[in-house]
Design an enzyme around this catalytic site. Structure first.
Site, mmCIF file in Angstrom:
data_model
loop_
_atom_site.group_PDB
_atom_site.id
_atom_site.type_symbol
_atom_site.label_atom_id
_atom_site.label_comp_id
_atom_site.label_asym_id
_atom_site.label_seq_id
_atom_site.Cartn_x
_atom_site.Cartn_y
_atom_site.Cartn_z
ATOM 1 N N ASP A 34 -24.194 77.111 -24.320
ATOM 2 C CA ASP A 34 -23.163 78.151 -24.377
ATOM 3 C C ASP A 34 -21.894 77.763 -23.619
ATOM 4 O O ASP A 34 -21.383 78.531 -22.805
ATOM 5 C CB ASP A 34 -23.702 79.466 -23.809
ATOM 6 C CG ASP A 34 -25.038 79.870 -24.409
ATOM 7 O OD1 ASP A 34 -25.207 79.661 -25.622
ATOM 8 O OD2 ASP A 34 -25.896 80.381 -23.671
ATOM 9 N N GLU A 188 -22.288 86.725 -32.630
ATOM 10 C CA GLU A 188 -22.200 86.755 -31.165
ATOM 11 C C GLU A 188 -21.169 85.751 -30.677
ATOM 12 O O GLU A 188 -20.460 85.135 -31.445
ATOM 13 C CB GLU A 188 -23.582 86.454 -30.555
ATOM 14 C CG GLU A 188 -24.180 85.135 -31.009
ATOM 15 C CD GLU A 188 -25.649 84.978 -30.657
ATOM 16 O OE1 GLU A 188 -26.262 85.951 -30.180
ATOM 17 O OE2 GLU A 188 -26.195 83.878 -30.879
#
Length: 522
Positions: A34, A188
């Protein structure tokens, strides 16, 4: 005149290409998922997720987007990061780093305690502020700043945005859903950019696995409506052209414009290694982006990337080669070392024996969603060796200390020293695989100290011991599969940890670890 400008452009492009002829992916290896990046002048700062590990949210610095140095963590105090008995792959999700008016902001979600929050600092290598929480649901938050206003963006039922008071985190407007993605599951990781009068919303879809992808939409208004790029997805390895690529699961990225005007994207992916299992976790990769005026961004030409990227880069600024080994001569552990959840510091010492890390046995074990006496560093290479010198003191048959290849409470391989009832010391090798505990080997040794060694390759973890540190004897090997995300679920990767534990809550035992030597192998 136009001809001269054209020639000069070609010459400058040639010199730029000649100055930097490509790089290797991943740019940050091992469990560093991420990624989010920001630029300040000629400097770049990057953060990644940390889940149940403490301290949280590692911070990296680079001058060229390729050579990165870990400089610290954003969340270094229990008051910033509560991980008490959180589950595996819980805790801290998907941070974003941004720079605004001389200050760095890192925004993230603690899914185990408190939800969305941000911290700030003037020095990304130093201490960060106490958390400021935002009452907007979802995960994967980001911040966007424009015209004196601060916007908070997260994903819930869709990509949601509100204006906030940056000092307090209080919402100044109602949260509004502005885009739902292209129809892929789990839209997301939103990030917002403004270019050529357009607001571009970059997200990920498909879940952080083989179907992962990055998509993008744009609008003339920050609140939408957002129109999807007809060429979505702009990055994915789900298609036939990348089905055999050694990088899979690409997605969850963040754009940055470099100081030379070029555009780049950092993103996560993983490297399958044995029957499509991966144990290193999701890593940080880099790709060039072509982003013409009023056009949609195009990643590396066709939306795929390679391990060997033969593309022009920024002028390379090599950093000091990492020293993966630790002698434990410093007053504190280096930035590569982390604990499981919030540590009980009384069980750790770097001062009671000079040049050693002393781990005091705790009744909390590696099998629990708690904080055992454990410090670990990420496995960063498929092929590696990790060796430590251990002495076990004040032990009974209830105590053990050793080295572990650790994925979660249900999945870890432990090589440890233990004292038997007759007072003799033995080296044990145990595999924890779900409900199965398998004792693979035990060997008696002549004293209370031993070298323990783990080696990894594409298919196996192998385990060795030595009395003198020169001649290592093989104990056993086991497939990597049982420590993989494919077997266990979750979002992390394998850590190589040192630990001490006991069945006796009144134990006085401890292990002294005199060194830890980690070596990538070819």
């Amino acid at each position: 005149m136009k001809r001269i400008i054209h020639i000069l452009t070609i010459v400058l492009a040639f010199y730029r290409f000649a100055d930097a002829q490509g790089y290797k992916n991943p740019v940050i290896s091992g469990f560093h998922p991420d990624p989010s990046v920001c630029r300040v002048g000629n400097d770049y700062y990057l953060v990644t997720s940390s889940f149940e590990y403490f301290p949280g949210v590692p911070v990296f610095h680079s001058k060229d987007l390729i050579n990165w140095t870990k400089i610290g963590h954003c969340l270094t105090r229990p008051s910033q990061l509560k991980l008490d008995k959180c589950g595996s792959s819980a805790g801290i999700y998907a941070p974003t780093i941004r720079y605004h008016e001389g200050r760095f902001y890192m925004v993230t979600t603690n899914v185990s305690a408190g939800g969305n929050f941000y911290v700030h600092t003037d020095d990304p290598a130093g201490e960060w502020s106490q958390p400021i929480f935002v009452e907007q649901g979802g995960i994967d938050p980001t911040l966007y700043f424009e015209d004196g206003k601060s916007y908070f963006i997260s994903n819930g039922k869709g990509i949601t945005i509100s204006e906030i008071d940056l000092k307090t985190g209080k919402r100044l407007t109602e949260s509004k859903i502005v885009w739902g993605g292209t129809g892929g599951r789990y839209p997301e990781s939103p990030h917002l950019y403004k270019k050529d009068g357009w607001y571009y919303m970059l997200i990920s879809e498909g879940g952080t696995e083989y179907g992962h992808k990055m998509t993008i939409a744009r609008s003339r208004s920050i609140y939408g409506p957002y129109d999807s790029n007809p060429a979505n997805p702009i990055l994915t390895h789900i298609n036939e052209n990348a089905q055999s690529n050694p990088i899979q699961g690409t997605g969850h990225g963040d754009f940055v414009q470099a100081h030379d005007g070029s555009w780049w994207v950092v993103f996560l992916g993983f490297r399958p290694q044995s029957l499509l299992h991966h144990v290193l976790g999701r890593e940080t990769f880099l790709a060039p982006v072509r982003w013409d005026t009023n056009a949609w961004p195009v990643i590396n030409g066709n939306g795929t990337v390679d391990l060997d990227m033969k593309v022009p880069t920024l002028p390379l600024k090599p950093v000091k080669q990492p020293d993966y080994s630790t002698s434990f001569n410093e007053s504190k552990l280096g930035v590569d070392w982390v604990y499981l959840r919030n540590p009980f510091i009384k069980y750790y010492s770097l001062t009671e024996k000079k040049g050693s890390l002393r781990l005091k046995s705790s009744p909390i074990t590696l099998d629990e969603h708690d904080s055992p006496t454990f410090v670990g560093r990420r496995q960063e290479h498929i092929d590696f060796s990790a060796t430590t010198l251990l002495s076990l003191k004040n032990a009974t048959e209830d105590d053990q200390a050793g080295i572990t290849a650790y994925y979660s409470p249900q999945a870890h391989y432990d090589l440890f020293l233990k004292k038997s009832k007759d007072g003799k010391h033995k080296v044990f090798l145990n595999y924890k695989m779900g409900v199965l505990n398998h004792l693979a080997n035990e060997v008696e040794i002549p004293g209370d100290h031993v070298y323990l060694q783990v080696k990894g390759d594409k298919d196996f973890y192998s385990f060795y011991y030595s009395i003198d540190g020169k001649e290592f004897k093989f104990l056993n090997k086991i497939n990597v599969w049982y420590l993989s995300s494919e077997t266990n679920g979750g979002f992390t990767g394998v850590l190589l940890g040192l630990y001490a534990q006991s069945k006796n809550k009144n134990t006085k035992a401890y292990g002294d670890f005199d060194e830890f030597i980690y070596k990538p192998t070819l």
